[in-house]
Design a protein around this motif. Structure first.
Motif, mmCIF file in Angstrom:
data_model
loop_
_atom_site.group_PDB
_atom_site.id
_atom_site.type_symbol
_atom_site.label_atom_id
_atom_site.label_comp_id
_atom_site.label_asym_id
_atom_site.label_seq_id
_atom_site.Cartn_x
_atom_site.Cartn_y
_atom_site.Cartn_z
ATOM 1 N N PHE A 284 -8.206 -14.423 -16.806
ATOM 2 C CA PHE A 284 -6.802 -15.117 -16.267
ATOM 3 C C PHE A 284 -5.910 -14.174 -15.262
ATOM 4 O O PHE A 284 -5.678 -13.228 -16.132
ATOM 5 C CB PHE A 284 -6.043 -15.653 -17.373
ATOM 6 N N ASP A 285 -5.918 -14.398 -14.505
ATOM 7 C CA ASP A 285 -5.293 -13.534 -13.457
ATOM 8 C C ASP A 285 -3.722 -13.509 -13.506
ATOM 9 O O ASP A 285 -3.009 -14.337 -13.787
ATOM 10 C CB ASP A 285 -5.313 -13.862 -12.009
ATOM 11 N N ILE A 286 -3.550 -12.131 -13.887
ATOM 12 C CA ILE A 286 -2.048 -11.734 -13.892
ATOM 13 C C ILE A 286 -1.556 -10.923 -12.735
ATOM 14 O O ILE A 286 -2.466 -10.285 -12.141
ATOM 15 C CB ILE A 286 -1.644 -11.052 -15.197
ATOM 16 N N ALA A 287 -0.464 -11.029 -12.398
ATOM 17 C CA ALA A 287 0.313 -10.388 -11.081
ATOM 18 C C ALA A 287 -0.019 -8.851 -11.330
ATOM 19 O O ALA A 287 0.504 -8.397 -12.287
ATOM 20 C CB ALA A 287 1.699 -10.841 -10.864
ATOM 21 N N HIS A 288 -0.409 -8.263 -10.469
ATOM 22 C CA HIS A 288 -0.363 -6.764 -10.129
ATOM 23 C C HIS A 288 -1.043 -6.013 -11.443
ATOM 24 O O HIS A 288 -0.749 -5.057 -11.975
ATOM 25 C CB HIS A 288 0.995 -6.224 -10.001
ATOM 26 N N GLY A 289 -2.076 -6.663 -12.106
ATOM 27 C CA GLY A 289 -2.724 -6.123 -13.266
ATOM 28 C C GLY A 289 -3.241 -4.770 -13.002
ATOM 29 O O GLY A 289 -3.418 -3.965 -13.939
ATOM 30 N N ASP A 290 -3.625 -4.489 -11.701
ATOM 31 C CA ASP A 290 -4.454 -3.036 -11.360
ATOM 32 C C ASP A 290 -3.399 -2.371 -10.483
ATOM 33 O O ASP A 290 -3.715 -1.306 -10.120
ATOM 34 C CB ASP A 290 -5.641 -3.566 -10.530
ATOM 35 N N PHE A 291 -2.217 -2.960 -10.491
ATOM 36 C CA PHE A 291 -1.134 -2.257 -9.607
ATOM 37 C C PHE A 291 -1.327 -1.858 -8.156
ATOM 38 O O PHE A 291 -0.396 -1.304 -7.510
ATOM 39 C CB PHE A 291 -0.698 -0.870 -10.496
ATOM 40 N N GLU A 292 -2.335 -2.318 -7.476
ATOM 41 C CA GLU A 292 -2.946 -2.120 -6.223
ATOM 42 C C GLU A 292 -2.049 -2.462 -5.263
ATOM 43 O O GLU A 292 -1.982 -1.787 -4.211
ATOM 44 C CB GLU A 292 -4.440 -2.509 -6.009
ATOM 45 N N THR A 293 -1.387 -3.584 -5.349
ATOM 46 C CA THR A 293 -0.910 -4.334 -4.187
ATOM 47 C C THR A 293 0.765 -3.985 -4.406
ATOM 48 O O THR A 293 1.538 -4.421 -3.777
ATOM 49 C CB THR A 293 -1.052 -5.663 -4.176
ATOM 50 N N MET A 294 0.974 -3.220 -5.639
ATOM 51 C CA MET A 294 2.477 -2.887 -5.689
ATOM 52 C C MET A 294 2.893 -1.546 -4.813
ATOM 53 O O MET A 294 2.010 -0.786 -4.553
ATOM 54 C CB MET A 294 2.996 -2.475 -7.156
ATOM 55 N N ALA A 295 4.113 -1.496 -4.339
ATOM 56 C CA ALA A 295 4.615 -0.454 -3.846
ATOM 57 C C ALA A 295 4.607 0.803 -4.709
ATOM 58 O O ALA A 295 4.970 0.733 -5.922
ATOM 59 C CB ALA A 295 5.935 -0.588 -2.947
ATOM 60 N N GLU A 296 4.397 2.163 -4.087
ATOM 61 C CA GLU A 296 4.667 3.457 -5.236
ATOM 62 C C GLU A 296 6.043 3.345 -5.114
ATOM 63 O O GLU A 296 6.999 3.157 -4.439
ATOM 64 C CB GLU A 296 4.115 4.598 -4.215
ATOM 65 N N GLY A 297 6.378 3.865 -6.475
ATOM 66 C CA GLY A 297 7.857 4.151 -6.903
ATOM 67 C C GLY A 297 8.356 3.254 -8.373
ATOM 68 O O GLY A 297 7.487 2.948 -8.851
ATOM 69 N N PRO A 298 9.581 3.464 -8.685
ATOM 70 C CA PRO A 298 9.931 3.021 -9.919
ATOM 71 C C PRO A 298 9.825 1.537 -10.137
ATOM 72 O O PRO A 298 10.088 0.703 -9.075
ATOM 73 C CB PRO A 298 11.429 3.452 -10.264
#
Lengths: 173, 327
Positions: B117-131
């Motif tokens: 079941f897909d969760i958002a940004h589960g692999d963090f790849e599409t997130m911007a670097e940073g806090p």
């Protein structure tokens, strides 16, 4: 299918009733391992008799009857710890049935009161209750005597009780 | 008659199983004859009973120990989680032999189906670097919580690093024992999908994630740090969960958690936590965390803990015939 539905219904009801049952059993049998043994026996008995459960009645009330029977059975065969008398337990059961006010307030305020404990007290409660550490282990880790750890746990429970009572009074005012 | 202080001490001793036969008898007589002793005993026993309740441990964000050597095993009888295991066993018809007395056995094992079941940004790849935001999440699909940051590794892979422990609600004098990063997951679509299905079965949700601990000066002095996964199912609106966190865990329809101890520089480990998918749950709250291993009100740096590949899987267990057998 009915059998399966029964499983699911029983599971839900047992999950809902379990905290109340555990707390109630702990009043008569304070040792947590013993209390959980009693709850296990109770769960088996409840499942065996589930066909006779009347869904019009609150499940927890029905289940508590079984828990009381299992508690008495346990006490009748357990000789290793000093226990309360049967008469004292019967009096406590009656009192609990008629008065659930403080238990409800404990439910509401205990988490807040836990946050007010000092770090050492908090760690002690976490070790003793939530990690199931023995008092001997806690004593060794803390460089204290077993007796000192027991006293510290007991003082912490009294502090928590005082805190809950203070929270109740604050609400009244 | 004993003074009140004496009764209190005796009651406390009894709750810890420390009374002698004579003392237990004296306490029994006090309970039978004196309403004040009875009341004192009940109050003290109710505090004792509430402390033994497993959900309080979650309220205060403490983490019961699970040994690293067996990350996939549930605790067995004698630990405080057992009633939920009984219940889960009854529903799913699995693992109940672990309860130690041969109470219930699954007598068949039809095929188990699993679906990611897909969760958002589960692999963090599409997130911007940073806090990541340092607050409890209020909407679906965002990672937020205690101080953490998305970092890019040498091979280009993005991963979440736990920066330090904190109290996510900013409670004055609140416990800051862990660095938890949360995400609220909308279960509505999943429920619709399952309800539209023709087959019958029991569903559970398995949350998994891969944790790693690098050697780091900032956390190499921690005595007993752990990586932890938690999943809670709720019925309600996402924003209401943060408003009453952590007390809201008592209203959870279902919950699951798992911890693992990681040595600095050890291989990455994937752990999972499962819970029954309750039919009326509308929101899943998932949390990945690194814990300091002790309760401190002061934030503790956690530079070497990372998590990646957070995944939610729907497990379908076909209806199983189960039977109660005698002890």
């Amino acid at each position: 299918m009915d059998h399966q539905n029964n499983h699911e219904r029983f599971t839900r009801l047992l999950l809902e009733a379990e905290p109340v049952m555990l707390r109630s059993v702990l009043v008569a049998v304070p040792n947590r391992t013993d209390a959980r043994d009693i709850l296990q026996e109770t769960a088996v008995a409840l499942w065996r008799q589930f066909d006779s459960y009347d869904p019009q009645r609150p499940f927890v009330n029905w289940a508590m009857g079984f828990a009381r029977i299992e508690t008495r059975r346990f006490l009748a065969r357990a000789q290793r710890r000093a226990q309360l008398s049967e008469k004292a337990m019967a009096v406590l059961e009656r009192e609990m049935a008629g008065e659930s006010g403080f238990a409800v307030e404990v439910e509401r305020h205990l988490a807040t009161c836990m946050q007010k404990l000092g770090e050492k007290q908090h760690a002690l409660i976490q070790g003793y209750y939530h990690e199931n550490r023995s008092v001997e282990w806690l004593a060794e880790q803390g460089g204290r005597s077993v007796e000192a750890v027991y006293k510290a746990i007991q003082r912490t429970r009294i502090d928590l009780q005082t805190c809950v009572q203070r929270q109740i009074r604050k609400e009244i005012i | 008659m004993r003074p009140s202080q004496d009764w209190n001490a005796l009651i406390q001793k009894h709750l810890d199983g420390q009374t002698t036969e004579e003392e237990a008898q004296a306490l029994s007589t006090g309970i039978e004859d004196d309403a004040e002793v009875r009341s004192q005993y009940l109050k003290a026993a109710q505090i004792h009973g509430a402390l033994a309740d497993e959900t309080l441990a979650l309220d205060v964000e403490s983490e019961p120990e699970v040994k690293a050597a067996a990350p996939e095993q549930q605790k067995v009888l004698g630990q405080f989680a057992w009633p939920r295991q009984i219940a889960a066993g009854l529903v799913a018809g699995i693992f109940v032999g672990l309860l130690g007395v041969g109470m219930i056995w699954a007598i068949d094992s039809p095929k188990v189906e699993a679906q990611v079941f897909d969760i958002a940004h589960g692999d963090f790849e599409t997130m911007a670097e940073g806090p990541t935001p340092t607050q409890f999440p209020v909407r679906f699909g965002e990672w937020a919580g205690n101080p953490a940051e998305v970092v890019k590794e040498a091979d280009g892979n993005k991963i979440l690093r736990f920066v330090r422990t904190a109290n996510v609600k900013g409670t004055p004098d609140g416990i800051a024992s862990n660095c938890s990063v949360f995400q609220l997951v909308d279960l509505t679509a999943l429920r619709q999908q399952l309800e539209a299905g023709q087959t019958q079965g029991n569903y559970s949700l398995k949350l998994s994630a891969r944790f790693r601990r690098d050697a780091s000066l900032s956390d190499n002095e921690l005595s007993n740090p752990k990586a932890t996964l938690r999943i809670f199912l709720f019925q309600g609106e996402p924003e209401s969960i943060g408003e009453t966190w952590p007390q809201v865990v008592r209203q959870a329809e279902a919950l699951g958690k798992k911890s693992i101890e990681l040595k600095p520089g050890s291989a990455a480990a994937t752990i999972s936590a499962s819970c029954i998918l309750e039919s009326d749950a509308t929101v899943a709250l998932i949390a990945v965390a690194a814990t300091s291993g002790y309760n401190s009100k002061t934030p503790v740096p956690l530079g070497g803990f990372f998590v990646d590949d957070v995944q939610l899987t729907v497990i379908k267990q076909p209806n199983l015939p189960v039977e109660v057998v005698s002890r």
